[in-house]
Scaffold this active site. Structure first.
Site, PDB file in Angstrom:
ATOM      1  N   GLY A 246       0.749  -1.244   0.000  1.00  5.20           N
ATOM      2  CA  GLY A 246       0.000   0.000   0.000  1.00  5.20           C
ATOM      3  C   GLY A 246       0.779   1.293   0.000  1.00  5.20           C
TER       4      GLY A 246
ATOM      5  N   SER B  67      -2.499  -2.463  -4.870  1.00 12.79           N
ATOM      6  CA  SER B  67      -3.215  -2.206  -3.617  1.00 12.79           C
ATOM      7  C   SER B  67      -4.299  -1.150  -3.816  1.00 12.79           C
ATOM      8  CB  SER B  67      -2.216  -1.702  -2.572  1.00 12.79           C
ATOM      9  OG  SER B  67      -2.883  -1.156  -1.457  1.00 12.79           O
TER      10      SER B  67
ATOM     11  N   ARG C 156       1.390  -1.498  15.832  1.00  6.45           N
ATOM     12  CA  ARG C 156       2.746  -1.463  15.262  1.00  6.45           C
ATOM     13  C   ARG C 156       3.614  -0.467  16.028  1.00  6.45           C
ATOM     14  NH1 ARG C 156       0.731  -0.847   9.106  1.00  6.45           N
ATOM     15  NH2 ARG C 156      -0.529  -2.742   9.088  1.00  6.45           N
TER      16      ARG C 156
ATOM     17  N   HIS D 124      -0.150 -11.272   6.327  1.00  6.73           N
ATOM     18  CA  HIS D 124       0.164  -9.866   6.060  1.00  6.73           C
ATOM     19  C   HIS D 124       1.611  -9.558   6.450  1.00  6.73           C
ATOM     20  CE1 HIS D 124      -2.444  -6.283   4.967  1.00  6.73           C
ATOM     21  NE2 HIS D 124      -1.302  -5.690   5.172  1.00  6.73           N
TER      22      HIS D 124
ATOM     23  N   ASP E 132       1.778 -15.957   0.708  1.00 10.14           N
ATOM     24  CA  ASP E 132       2.885 -15.020   0.971  1.00 10.14           C
ATOM     25  C   ASP E 132       3.143 -14.919   2.458  1.00 10.14           C
ATOM     26  OD1 ASP E 132       1.512 -12.873   2.304  1.00 10.14           O
ATOM     27  OD2 ASP E 132       1.207 -11.761   0.446  1.00 10.14           O
TER      28      ASP E 132
ATOM     29  N   VAL F 193       8.656 -14.904   2.338  1.00  2.94           N
ATOM     30  CA  VAL F 193       9.411 -15.464   1.208  1.00  2.94           C
ATOM     31  C   VAL F 193      10.566 -14.523   0.881  1.00  2.94           C
ATOM     32  CG1 VAL F 193       9.283 -16.144  -1.218  1.00  2.94           C
ATOM     33  CG2 VAL F 193       7.329 -16.561   0.313  1.00  2.94           C
TER      34      VAL F 193
HETATM   35  C1  LIG Z   1       4.705  -1.743   3.494  1.00  4.57           C
HETATM   36  C2  LIG Z   1       3.677  -2.796   3.249  1.00  4.57           C
HETATM   37  C3  LIG Z   1       2.409  -2.417   2.844  1.00  4.57           C
HETATM   38  C4  LIG Z   1       1.433  -3.386   2.604  1.00  4.57           C
HETATM   39  N1  LIG Z   1       0.208  -3.006   2.117  1.00  4.57           N
HETATM   40  C5  LIG Z   1      -0.709  -3.949   1.807  1.00  4.57           C
HETATM   41  C6  LIG Z   1      -1.926  -3.592   1.184  1.00  4.57           C
HETATM   42  O1  LIG Z   1      -2.161  -2.440   0.854  1.00  4.57           O
HETATM   43  N2  LIG Z   1      -2.831  -4.575   0.950  1.00  4.57           N
HETATM   44  C7  LIG Z   1      -2.592  -5.881   1.279  1.00  4.57           C
HETATM   45  O2  LIG Z   1      -3.449  -6.745   1.055  1.00  4.57           O
HETATM   46  N3  LIG Z   1      -1.420  -6.247   1.837  1.00  4.57           N
HETATM   47  C8  LIG Z   1      -0.477  -5.326   2.085  1.00  4.57           C
HETATM   48  N4  LIG Z   1       0.736  -5.704   2.602  1.00  4.57           N
HETATM   49  C9  LIG Z   1       1.000  -7.131   2.854  1.00  4.57           C
HETATM   50  C10 LIG Z   1       1.592  -7.817   1.611  1.00  4.57           C
HETATM   51  O3  LIG Z   1       0.625  -7.972   0.607  1.00  4.57           O
HETATM   52  C11 LIG Z   1       2.134  -9.210   1.970  1.00  4.57           C
HETATM   53  O4  LIG Z   1       1.113  -9.957   2.577  1.00  4.57           O
HETATM   54  C12 LIG Z   1       3.350  -9.131   2.894  1.00  4.57           C
HETATM   55  O5  LIG Z   1       4.237  -8.123   2.439  1.00  4.57           O
HETATM   56  C13 LIG Z   1       4.084 -10.456   2.945  1.00  4.57           C
HETATM   57  O6  LIG Z   1       5.090 -10.410   3.908  1.00  4.57           O
HETATM   58  P1  LIG Z   1       6.640 -10.205   3.543  1.00  4.57           P
HETATM   59  O7  LIG Z   1       6.751  -8.921   2.802  1.00  4.57           O
HETATM   60  O8  LIG Z   1       7.343 -10.124   4.852  1.00  4.57           O
HETATM   61  O9  LIG Z   1       7.058 -11.381   2.715  1.00  4.57           O
HETATM   62  C14 LIG Z   1       1.731  -4.749   2.826  1.00  4.57           C
HETATM   63  C15 LIG Z   1       3.021  -5.122   3.211  1.00  4.57           C
HETATM   64  C16 LIG Z   1       4.000  -4.160   3.419  1.00  4.57           C
HETATM   65  C17 LIG Z   1       5.386  -4.602   3.795  1.00  4.57           C
END
Ligand SMILES: Cc1cc2nc3c(=O)[nH]c(=O)nc-3n(C[C@H](O)[C@H](O)[C@H](O)COP(=O)(O)O)c2cc1C
Length: 384
Positions: free
Chosen positions: A98, A127, A186, A280, A311, A314
């Site tokens: 996001g 996103s 957080r 997430h 996810d 990874v």
């Molecule tokens: C900075 C950041 C923003 C994220 N924003 C979203 C989002 O807008 N929508 C969403 O479904 N997941 C969001 N995620 C989660 C990612 O889709 C994903 O599930 C996550 O990054 C996986 O973990 P990893 O990056 O440690 O491998 C976000 C993750 C991060 C790091």
């Protein structure tokens, strides 16, 4: 063959050109965080609570080992997978992130994420929280595979509008994220006061939306935009909402954040088309297991009824192979590509994606699992 990327790199080095982008995840993270503006560092790197779940996500991959098999060497590998009628050459996706939009200096990170996706053939999941409208992001790569991730707003007309705009712009599936109707606790962001959306960042899909514009009234000041967004973001979705969400589109719907077998089974019974197993990245709730720990149960519940995207944690091509062996249909990359894009722009992200593809391909080659069909749970042993 994706593994041939290493030949390209070695030949480049023979010609005196060493790779411009890192290979090691720790180095990538360190360098990218140094390059990002301070207000983004905690937001991208941080997670929920003391981040034990976040660390556990990545650490969990070390609990499983791929068993090498011999006499099965095959010069040609096949990493392709069919997802919702489109054949992808590799089982990777770019996870929805996001604040991607503001992770590049020009503030068009979503567009650049889409460009990196197009250059590698890996679908981009955009996103809801973009810094450019989803239409402009799609237009950056009209032929690239793209999905849209929905944070379901409280205003149902706005939800319907976002979904229909995504469909009109060429997105091919909707990912409904279920675990973020309220922001997780957080500490790093709390301590630094970081929450980019409250500063009006990454709200382009809202401000460009006719329903949202009705909600704010004409020419809203920035404070009105943010408070209208605060008022509608985060619909606490229950099973009662699923028929309505299903009715919004005939596009495939995946539900993201599903970790319990019963939730996966019921979501499929109620008409969703795919399960997205994720916690997430440990950003939403601490105190849980690693997402990888929940994957086998979800796989067992889903069987061959629907594809499963996985996810969270990874970091390497070998991690990708392990998640596939456990039964994921495809694997989404989160922070690694965000850091690579922040540090090296589109070339950096392309390098990161190609490195993951190459390492996955070569791991499968060396270990004697030349196609995705060869990757079954029997390829893995629990080490700890
Ligand atoms: C900075 C950041 C923003 C994220 N924003 C979203 C989002 O807008 N929508 C969403 O479904 N997941 C969001 N995620 C989660 C990612 O889709 C994903 O599930 C996550 O990054 C996986 O973990 P990893 O990056 O440690 O491998 C976000 C993750 C991060 C790091």
């Amino acid at each position: 063959m994706y593994g041939d990327y290493q030949i390209e790199l070695y030949l480049g080095a023979l010609g005196g050109v060493l790779p411009a982008h890192p290979f090691d995840y720790a180095e990538l993270e360190r360098s990218a965080l140094a390059a990002l503006p301070p207000e983004l560092r905690t937001y991208v790197a941080g997670g929920a609570g003391d981040e034990a779940t976040q660390r556990g996500n990545a650490a969990a991959f070390a609990d499983h080992g791929l068993v090498p098999r011999m006499f099965r060497a095959q010069a040609e590998r096949d990493l392709s997978v069919e997802l919702f009628g489109r054949r992808l050459q590799s089982p990777l996706l770019l996870a929805p992130v996001g604040v991607l939009g503001i992770c590049t200096p020009d503030q068009h990170g979503d567009v650049h994420g889409m460009e990196a996706a197009a250059a590698t053939g890996v679908p981009f999941i955009g996103s809801t929280l973009m810094s450019d409208p989803l239409e402009d992001v799609a237009a950056a790569a009209p032929d690239a595979a793209k999905w849209f991730q929905l944070y379901t707003p409280k205003n149902r007309e706005l939800a319907a509008s976002l979904v229909s705009r995504a469909e009109a712009a060429g997105y091919e599936a909707i990912v409904i994220t279920l675990d973020t109707w309220v922001p997780g606790w957080r500490p790093r962001d709390l301590a630094s006061g970081n929450f980019p959306q409250l500063r009006g960042k990454c709200l382009a899909n809202y401000t460009s939306d006719p329903i949202f514009q009705e909600m704010t009234g004409p020419d809203p000041d920035p404070g009105t935009v943010v408070m209208t967004w605060v008022g509608t973001f985060g619909n606490p979705i229950t099973w009662d909402d699923l028929p309505w969400l299903r009715s919004l589109t005939t596009m495939p719907i995946l539900v993201k954040g599903v970790c319990h077998p019963d939730d996966a089974r019921r979501a499929l019974d109620e008409g969703v088309d795919g399960i997205y197993c994720s916690n997430h990245g440990g950003r939403q709730a601490n105190g849980g297991g690693a997402a990888l720990d929940w994957l086998p149960g979800v796989v067992e519940a889903v069987g061959d009824r629907a594809p499963i995207v996985f996810d969270s944690g990874v970091r390497t091509g070998a991690d990708v192979v392990k998640a596939l062996a456990m039964g994921a249909t495809a694997v989404a990359i989160g922070r690694p590509y965000v850091y690579a894009l922040a540090l090296g722009g589109v070339p950096g992200a392309v390098h990161q994606i190609r490195s993951l593809q190459a390492e996955a391909d070569l791991t499968m080659a060396v270990d004697g699992y030349p196609t995705l069909a060869d990757l079954t749970p029997d390829a893995l042993r629990r080490l700890r």
